[in-house]
Write an enzyme that holds these catalytic residues in place. Sequence first.
Site, PDB file in Angstrom:
ATOM      1  N   PHE A 195      -0.178   3.158   0.172  1.00 42.43           N
ATOM      2  CA  PHE A 195       0.774   4.236   0.316  1.00 42.43           C
ATOM      3  C   PHE A 195      -0.018   5.729   0.529  1.00 42.43           C
ATOM      4  O   PHE A 195      -0.949   6.043   0.137  1.00 42.43           O
ATOM      5  CB  PHE A 195       1.533   4.424  -1.112  1.00 42.43           C
ATOM      6  CG  PHE A 195       2.245   3.193  -1.506  1.00 42.43           C
ATOM      7  CD1 PHE A 195       3.588   2.950  -1.299  1.00 42.43           C
ATOM      8  CD2 PHE A 195       1.588   2.265  -2.292  1.00 42.43           C
ATOM      9  CE1 PHE A 195       4.029   2.195  -1.959  1.00 42.43           C
ATOM     10  CE2 PHE A 195       2.366   1.046  -2.972  1.00 42.43           C
ATOM     11  CZ  PHE A 195       3.598   1.086  -2.749  1.00 42.43           C
ATOM     12  N   ASP A 196       0.691   6.390   1.483  1.00 45.63           N
ATOM     13  CA  ASP A 196       0.778   7.665   1.535  1.00 45.63           C
ATOM     14  C   ASP A 196       1.118   8.523   0.143  1.00 45.63           C
ATOM     15  O   ASP A 196       1.811   8.071  -0.574  1.00 45.63           O
ATOM     16  CB  ASP A 196       1.321   8.429   2.635  1.00 45.63           C
ATOM     17  CG  ASP A 196       0.824   9.809   2.872  1.00 45.63           C
ATOM     18  OD1 ASP A 196      -0.069  10.305   2.708  1.00 45.63           O
ATOM     19  OD2 ASP A 196       1.888  10.482   3.620  1.00 45.63           O
ATOM     20  N   GLY A 197       0.668   9.721  -0.044  1.00 45.00           N
ATOM     21  CA  GLY A 197       0.799  10.427  -1.290  1.00 45.00           C
ATOM     22  C   GLY A 197       2.160  11.380  -0.885  1.00 45.00           C
ATOM     23  O   GLY A 197       3.151  11.090  -1.573  1.00 45.00           O
TER      24      GLY A 197
END
Length: 302
Positions: free
Chosen positions: A161-163
């Site tokens: 996941f990106d943040g």
Amino acid sequence: MPVSLDNKLVVALSSRALFDLEAENQVFEEQGDNAYVRLQLSRVDQPAQPGVAFPLVRKLLAFNEDGEHRVEVVMLSRNDPVSGLRVFKSAQAAGLALQRGVFTKGRPPYHYLKPLGAHLFLSAHIDDVHGALAAGFPAARVFSESVVDAARHPQELRIAFDGDAVLFSDEAERVFQSSGLDAFQTHEQAHAQRPLPPGPFKPLLEALHRLQRAAGDTLGMRLRTALVTARSAPAHERAIRTLMEWGIAVDEAMFLGGLEKGPFLQQFEPDFFFDDQLNHCQSASLAGPTGHVAAGVVNQRG
């Protein structure tokens, strides 16, 4: 007593997310609905090839292999019922235990996410992704050109996941977009002790970790998660503290300070990666299945 999907991880996805139906979709785009239906009917007994989300779905369903129903995968598609017949036959040929599907023949299908209680919606149709996200459901548009390798690390489900604007809100991203990197770093350092508000994919991360705890180590299938973000020190602290506040641990965290994400994801080998920025998705798609989360300030339309 009615059947319920409560306490299960529910993933809904379109036909083109699960199977490679790009050639059929081209017929639809060029010749219209009737030609598309005729083509699908002519190929009803010809299994479609795996699509972008195929490895993810196959590994999620492996969490049911001991007879305990932990994961439900539902087809949720703009296709017509005839095309839906081919999708189910293709799933059966591939050994995927799919039982439920909603086929809307051109109408937006995301309205059915609510009665399903879905934790994720994957689609090749960007408007449906926008609608799902607006309704509060984790959703992403699949990159059909993603590298797909369904055979790698068969006993481990890997999701990255990106943040900001994915796991977390776009609060900090708005500072970066409006005032630049230095202002972003200063803002995040000043707010390091304050957890970031949740982003659209927090419910999915929570559901995945509930799944891992429920399954334990008895199936030989485990979950591995990663946070892959353009943040760097000192802004990394707020991201870590936010996950700690949520009581969620990720296995790996990559604070890349703007470096291209694709080469790092090539080493992680995700079964799926979610990011809100198209340039990161394009880089990541060379490493594995990728979904564009059309949320946050960088995706605002108009």
